[in-house]
Design a protein around this motif. Structure first.
Motif, PDB file in Angstrom:
ATOM      1  N   GLU A 312       0.829  -1.203   0.000  1.00 52.76           N
ATOM      2  CA  GLU A 312       0.000   0.000   0.000  1.00 52.76           C
ATOM      3  C   GLU A 312       0.863   1.253   0.000  1.00 52.76           C
ATOM      4  O   GLU A 312       0.568   2.229  -0.708  1.00 52.76           O
ATOM      5  CB  GLU A 312      -0.931  -0.007   1.209  1.00 52.76           C
ATOM      6  N   ARG A 313       1.943   1.234   0.769  1.00 51.11           N
ATOM      7  CA  ARG A 313       2.858   2.381   0.775  1.00 51.11           C
ATOM      8  C   ARG A 313       3.483   2.576  -0.602  1.00 51.11           C
ATOM      9  O   ARG A 313       3.582   3.706  -1.103  1.00 51.11           O
ATOM     10  CB  ARG A 313       3.944   2.186   1.838  1.00 51.11           C
ATOM     11  N   LEU A 314       3.898   1.487  -1.230  1.00 50.89           N
ATOM     12  CA  LEU A 314       4.508   1.575  -2.556  1.00 50.89           C
ATOM     13  C   LEU A 314       3.497   2.050  -3.603  1.00 50.89           C
ATOM     14  O   LEU A 314       3.848   2.769  -4.543  1.00 50.89           O
ATOM     15  CB  LEU A 314       5.081   0.218  -2.959  1.00 50.89           C
ATOM     16  N   GLY A 319       2.831   6.782  -7.128  1.00 53.69           N
ATOM     17  CA  GLY A 319       1.951   7.730  -7.781  1.00 53.69           C
ATOM     18  C   GLY A 319       0.646   7.138  -8.277  1.00 53.69           C
ATOM     19  O   GLY A 319      -0.150   7.835  -8.920  1.00 53.69           O
ATOM     20  N   CYS A 320       0.390   5.868  -7.975  1.00 52.01           N
ATOM     21  CA  CYS A 320      -0.838   5.221  -8.454  1.00 52.01           C
ATOM     22  C   CYS A 320      -2.088   5.865  -7.864  1.00 52.01           C
ATOM     23  O   CYS A 320      -3.140   5.929  -8.513  1.00 52.01           O
ATOM     24  CB  CYS A 320      -0.814   3.734  -8.115  1.00 52.01           C
ATOM     25  N   ALA A 321      -1.970   6.346  -6.614  1.00 48.94           N
ATOM     26  CA  ALA A 321      -3.136   6.896  -5.927  1.00 48.94           C
ATOM     27  C   ALA A 321      -3.519   8.287  -6.433  1.00 48.94           C
ATOM     28  O   ALA A 321      -4.548   8.825  -6.020  1.00 48.94           O
ATOM     29  CB  ALA A 321      -2.872   6.955  -4.425  1.00 48.94           C
ATOM     30  N   ALA A 322      -2.733   8.853  -7.357  1.00 50.85           N
ATOM     31  CA  ALA A 322      -3.104  10.149  -7.920  1.00 50.85           C
ATOM     32  C   ALA A 322      -4.389  10.042  -8.742  1.00 50.85           C
ATOM     33  O   ALA A 322      -5.181  10.988  -8.814  1.00 50.85           O
ATOM     34  CB  ALA A 322      -1.967  10.688  -8.784  1.00 50.85           C
ATOM     35  N   ALA A 408       4.188   7.005 -13.028  1.00 48.67           N
ATOM     36  CA  ALA A 408       3.893   5.961 -12.047  1.00 48.67           C
ATOM     37  C   ALA A 408       4.399   4.613 -12.547  1.00 48.67           C
ATOM     38  O   ALA A 408       4.956   3.817 -11.775  1.00 48.67           O
ATOM     39  CB  ALA A 408       2.392   5.903 -11.777  1.00 48.67           C
ATOM     40  N   LYS A 409       4.217   4.336 -13.848  1.00 47.93           N
ATOM     41  CA  LYS A 409       4.723   3.073 -14.394  1.00 47.93           C
ATOM     42  C   LYS A 409       6.237   3.005 -14.273  1.00 47.93           C
ATOM     43  O   LYS A 409       6.793   1.948 -13.926  1.00 47.93           O
ATOM     44  CB  LYS A 409       4.311   2.926 -15.860  1.00 47.93           C
ATOM     45  N   GLN A 410       6.918   4.097 -14.559  1.00 48.85           N
ATOM     46  CA  GLN A 410       8.378   4.103 -14.455  1.00 48.85           C
ATOM     47  C   GLN A 410       8.820   3.850 -13.018  1.00 48.85           C
ATOM     48  O   GLN A 410       9.834   3.179 -12.777  1.00 48.85           O
ATOM     49  CB  GLN A 410       8.945   5.435 -14.956  1.00 48.85           C
ATOM     50  N   PRO A 418      11.071  -8.069  -4.648  1.00 52.90           N
ATOM     51  CA  PRO A 418      10.262  -8.118  -3.419  1.00 52.90           C
ATOM     52  C   PRO A 418       9.271  -6.955  -3.314  1.00 52.90           C
ATOM     53  O   PRO A 418       8.155  -7.128  -2.816  1.00 52.90           O
ATOM     54  CB  PRO A 418      11.297  -8.072  -2.298  1.00 52.90           C
ATOM     55  N   GLU A 419       9.671  -5.781  -3.802  1.00 55.05           N
ATOM     56  CA  GLU A 419       8.757  -4.643  -3.766  1.00 55.05           C
ATOM     57  C   GLU A 419       7.594  -4.846  -4.739  1.00 55.05           C
ATOM     58  O   GLU A 419       6.443  -4.511  -4.425  1.00 55.05           O
ATOM     59  CB  GLU A 419       9.517  -3.357  -4.096  1.00 55.05           C
TER      60      GLU A 419
END
Length: 430
Positions: A312-314, A319-322, A408-410, A418-419
């Motif tokens: 969730e932090r990642l 930038g996904c949550a924008a 965000a994709k980059q 692991p991330e």
């Protein structure tokens, strides 16, 4: 296997303001009746089953559940012989004449002259379907920053056996899978002002995100209103989206769409028997709409798991949550969050269908809600994502993002394995 209707009944959401109502029993009855008409197949007219006759004469499926299996998302054909059952093909041409522009004002597009705005692959009573759609794929290769490679599939649409003649040379196609239906009533309950508050069409805050609202024609209100449903936010309400699907997918007319989708070139289509005028009356259509409106959002899983919390932090840091904003003020008290702003965003050339729809351009798509996305495999029997189902898993869906979502994709491409696993674990918890 437990029936779809039984599963849906267990998922009934009593909408705000109705939880303690004396009408609760009536709601459950309406929900069950709507579920029956959602699930059971329609038949050709005339038939002894007068409440369910009127299928076609041109159509794509004979029931709602055929596309929305278990009320979940559809998928493109997974084998060479599988039909485009839970996937539709939208058609249009550029609107250039005054007449075409007038039609586009209320329909969103100018229909293809011979085949209309919605391909119907099937026909009954000896009437041939319009065409047979199929996909071919081209591989697209890439690599993460840590060296791991990936392969995506770029689909190309083919229309075989055009039974009513050649299409317009400038025809525009858009392939779209049936969306999941849970939480629709909650999305409809969000005040328009809350959705518009997140719009920034001119990117005045210079963050690279320029979400905009689609403005569409509401048949019931006879005016332009905010669009919030379907892949390009081209539908204003559950009622209109459902009525449109009855007419264009099953060939069932209703008061919003009283005419069959037979074009002038399809002369035989106009003369086949119908199931009445309209073929589904308002009281039954209203019950189907209520059934869809009341679909509960599946509960989240493993919300306190350390890997899920890291993901969730990642998700936010990348930038996904924008665009996939967690929630709206109107839904703050809900246990589940939609993770969508319900706005249009330019997703880049890779995902473009080049088919405008009302105010949506050929590169813009509505941010799809993510709630329930983690149970797709269990509910729908597949893990295909994006508007045309090209992504074979959630990671591929991310890697197709471009345009406003390119940064965000980059950021995701820069994550180590692991991330990436944590990010996917979070998405699968929704």
């Amino acid at each position: 296997m437990q029936s779809t209707l039984a599963i849906a009944l267990c998922s009934l959401l009593v909408l705000p303001g109705l939880a303690n109502s004396d009408d609760n029993l009536q709601q459950h009855e309406d929900f069950a009746v709507g579920g029956a008409f959602f699930q059971q197949p329609w038949v050709s007219a005339p038939a002894s089953t007068t409440a369910r006759d009127g299928l076609g004469p041109l159509f794509k499926a004979n029931s709602c559940i055929a596309c929305h299996v278990q009320h979940g998302r559809g998928h493109p054909p997974l084998t060479a012989t599988e039909p485009f059952l839970s996937t539709i093909v939208k058609l249009s041409i550029p609107a250039t004449t005054a007449e075409q522009l007038m039609v586009a004002k209320t329909l969103g597009v100018a229909p293809e002259p011979i085949y209309g705005d919605h391909l119907q692959p099937l026909g009954n009573k000896g009437l041939p379907g319009e065409a047979t759609p199929r996909f071919s794929y081209t591989e697209v290769h890439g690599q993460f920053a840590d060296g791991e490679t990936y392969t995506l599939q770029q689909p190309k649409l083919h229309l075989d056996s055009l039974n009513y003649g050649a299409m317009h040379p400038d025809v525009q196609h858009s392939v779209r899978v049936a969306p999941a239906l849970f939480g629709m009533g909650l999305l409809e309950s969000i005040p328009a002002a809350e959705i518009l508050a997140n719009a920034d069409p001119d990117d005045k805050n210079d963050d690279g995100i320029s979400g905009k609202a689609n403005q569409v024609w509401d048949i019931q209100q006879q005016q332009i209103v905010l669009g919030r449903f379907s892949w390009k936010a081209n539908q204003p309400s559950i009622a209109q989206q459902s009525a449109d699907a009855f007419r264009n997918d099953i060939g069932i007319t209703n008061t919003r769409f009283p005419e069959q989708p037979c074009t002038a070139a399809q002369t035989d289509c106009h003369h086949l028997p119908d199931g009445g005028k309209p073929e589904i009356p308002d009281d039954l259509l209203d019950k189907v709409v209520f059934h869809v409106n009341a679909q509960r959002v599946p509960p989240r899983r493993e919300v306190t798991d350390p890997q899920v919390l890291q993901g969730e932090r990642l998700f936010k840091q990348s930038g996904c949550a924008a665009c996939h904003i967690p929630t709206f003020p109107a839904l703050a008290a809900q246990a589940h969050q939609p993770y969508s702003d319900l706005l249009l965003h330019d997703m880049g050339a890779g995902l473009a269908d080049h088919r405008p729809d009302f105010a949506a351009s050929g590169q813009e798509w509505r941010t799809p809600p993510l709630w329930g996305i983690g149970i797709t495999a269990k509910l729908s029997g597949h893990t295909r994502f994006l508007h045309d189902g090209r992504a074979r898993n959630l990671l591929e869906a991310i890697l197709w993002h471009g345009g406003e979502a390119e940064p965000a994709k980059q950021n995701v491409l820069a994550l180590n394995k692991p991330e990436r696993e944590a990010l996917l674990r979070f998405l699968n918890s929704l």
